[in-house]
Write an enzyme that holds these catalytic residues in place. Structure first.
Site, PDB file in Angstrom:
ATOM      1  N   TYR A   1       3.130   9.999  -1.138  1.00 39.33           N
ATOM      2  CA  TYR A   1       4.266   9.533  -0.358  1.00 39.33           C
ATOM      3  C   TYR A   1       5.586   9.663  -1.112  1.00 39.33           C
ATOM      4  O   TYR A   1       6.655   9.524  -0.520  1.00 39.33           O
ATOM      5  CB  TYR A   1       4.084   8.074   0.067  1.00 39.33           C
TER       6      TYR A   1
ATOM      7  N   LYS B   1      -2.850   5.761  -4.443  1.00 43.27           N
ATOM      8  CA  LYS B   1      -3.954   6.692  -4.169  1.00 43.27           C
ATOM      9  C   LYS B   1      -3.884   7.947  -5.027  1.00 43.27           C
ATOM     10  O   LYS B   1      -2.799   8.463  -5.312  1.00 43.27           O
ATOM     11  CB  LYS B   1      -3.954   7.080  -2.689  1.00 43.27           C
TER      12      LYS B   1
ATOM     13  N   ASP C   1       0.843  -1.194   0.000  1.00 40.97           N
ATOM     14  CA  ASP C   1       0.000   0.000   0.000  1.00 40.97           C
ATOM     15  C   ASP C   1       0.878   1.243   0.000  1.00 40.97           C
ATOM     16  O   ASP C   1       1.717   1.426   0.876  1.00 40.97           O
ATOM     17  CB  ASP C   1      -0.904  -0.002   1.237  1.00 40.97           C
TER      18      ASP C   1
ATOM     19  N   HIS D   1      -7.490   9.537  -2.015  1.00 41.29           N
ATOM     20  CA  HIS D   1      -6.727   9.603  -0.776  1.00 41.29           C
ATOM     21  C   HIS D   1      -7.439  10.350   0.342  1.00 41.29           C
ATOM     22  O   HIS D   1      -7.381   9.946   1.512  1.00 41.29           O
ATOM     23  CB  HIS D   1      -5.381  10.272  -1.047  1.00 41.29           C
TER      24      HIS D   1
END
Length: 316
Positions: free
Chosen positions: A46, A75, A41, A108
Site C-alpha cells: 500500500y 503484510k 491494518d 499478502h
C-alpha cells in the site's frame, strides 16, 4: 471496541490502496486513534507504512496511547516471498512503521512475483502488461521463514491473506506456528461459509476485508462497473431504517455477530467515527437468518485471482 478476537480486544481500521494520499492516511490514523481504534491494518504494497508510522510515533511519544494497546498489522509483499527475502521485507516495514515488532504479519497473497532487486517495484509487469508471477515458488518454505520471524520476536503472530482452504490446510499440517487468521473478502454477497467452517476446525480465524463492499477500491478492480453496491441491498436498507443505523453499520454488525473480525476501509473522518458505533444494538436471530438467506453472490476482488489463470497457487 470494534471486534473481539484471539489476539486480544482490539479495534479495527483498514488502510488500503496507494491511491490514498499520505496526508489522507495521516488524517485517517489520527481520527481513528482519537475515536478509539487500536488495530491498524496496512501492507507493504500500500506504500503508506511510513505515513502510519509518523502518526503512531506522534501518539506514542505524547502518551496518548501505549504500544501494548496497539495491534499493528502489515503484510509480506509478493515480490519478497522467496524465503531468504522474508526477513529483509519485515525489516523494511518495521523501519517504515518506526516499530520494534508487529502484532501480526501476513503473507499478502499466495502467488509470488518476480523480484528484480528493486524493493519499490511491488507489481512487476510482463511485456503484455500483466503482473509477472514467479515460476519457482515454495509456499511452505515461505511459511517457515515467517515462523523464524516469530522466533526473532519481530512479530507476535503470523497469518495469511487471500489463501484458499486447501492452502491453509497445507500450512497447518507442517506448521510450528499455525496461521492465526486468513484475511479474505467477506460480506453478505460473499459470506465465506465454507471457509469459516473449515478454518474453525483448524483453529484459524477469518478477518473480513471489504465488509461493506469496498466502494473505494481502485478502478482496475471494479471491472466494467456493473456490480451491485452492497450498501444498497434492500434487506440492509430496511434494517438501517429500523435501527437508525447506516447500512455500513448493519453490515459490520452482521459479520461481528457471526464471529468474524472486520476491517472496514476508510479515509473519511466521519465514516471512520461512524464505523465504530456498532455496539449499542444487536440484530435479532430472524434478521441474521434473513441476511444469511440472501442468495445473490458477488465477489468484488475477483480480478485479483483472474490475473493468474494458470498459476498453481492461484487461490480462486
Amino acid at each position: 471496541m470494534l471486534s473481539q478476537n484471539p489476539f486480544g480486544s482490539v479495534n479495527v481500521l483498514c488502510l488500503l490502496y496507494t491511491t490514498d494520499t499520505k496526508e489522507e492516511v495521516r488524517t485517517a490514523v489520527r481520527t481513528a486513534l482519537e475515536a478509539g481504534y487500536r488495530h491498524i491494518d496496512t501492507a507493504y504494497n500500500y506504500k503508506n507504512e511510513d505515513a502510519i508510522g509518523e502518526v503512531l510515533q506522534e501518539f506514542l511519544k505524547s502518551g496518548k496511547v501505549k504500544r501494548e494497546e496497539l495491534f499493528i498489522v502489515t503484510k509480506l509483499p509478493m515480490i519478497h516471498m522467496e524465503p531468504k527475502l522474508v526477513k529483509h521485507s519485515i525489516d523494511i516495514s518495521l523501519k517504515n512503521l518506526q516499530l520494534d515488532y508487529l502484532d501480526l504479519y501476513l503473507i499478502h497473497f499466495p502467488v509470488p512475483f518476480e523480484y528484480d532487486g528493486n524493493d519499490e517495484n511491488t507489481f512487476p509487469e510482463t511485456e503484455s502488461g500483466g503482473w509477472k508471477a514467479a515460476e519457482k515458488f515454495d509456499l511452505l518454505g515461505t511459511w517457515k521463514a515467517m515462523e523464524e520471524l516469530m522466533d526473532l520476536k519481530l512479530t507476535r503472530s503470523i497469518g495469511v491473506s487471500n489463501f484458499s482452504i486447501s492452502q491453509v490446510e497445507r500450512i497447518c499440517k507442517v506448521a510450528k506456528y499455525k496461521p492465526v487468521t486468513n484475511q479474505v473478502e467477506c460480506h453478505i454477497y460473499w459470506p465465506q461459509k465454507d471457509m469459516f467452517e473449515a478454518l474453525e476446525k483448524l483453529g484459524v480465524t477469518i478477518t473480513a476485508y471489504a465488509p461493506i463492499g469496498s466502494p473505494g477500491r481502485p478502478q482496475f478492480l471494479k471491472g466494467n462497473g456493473d456490480q451491485i453496491a452492497l450498501l444498497e441491498d434492500p434487506v440492509i436498507q430496511r434494517l438501517s431504517q429500523k435501527y437508525g443505523k447506516t447500512p455500513a453499520q448493519i453490515l459490520l454488525r452482521n459479520l461481528l455477530q457471526r464471529g468474524i473480525i472486520v476491517i472496514p476501509k476508510s479515509v473519511t473522518p466521519e465514516r471512520i467515527r461512524s464505523n465504530i458505533q456498532v455496539f449499542d444494538f444487536s440484530l435479532t436471530k430472524p434478521e441474521m437468518d434473513e441476511i444469511d438467506g440472501i442468495k445473490f453472490s458477488q465477489q468484488y476482488f475477483y480480478k485479483m485471482g483472474a490475473m493468474f489463470p494458470t498459476h498453481p497457487e492461484r487461490p480462486w
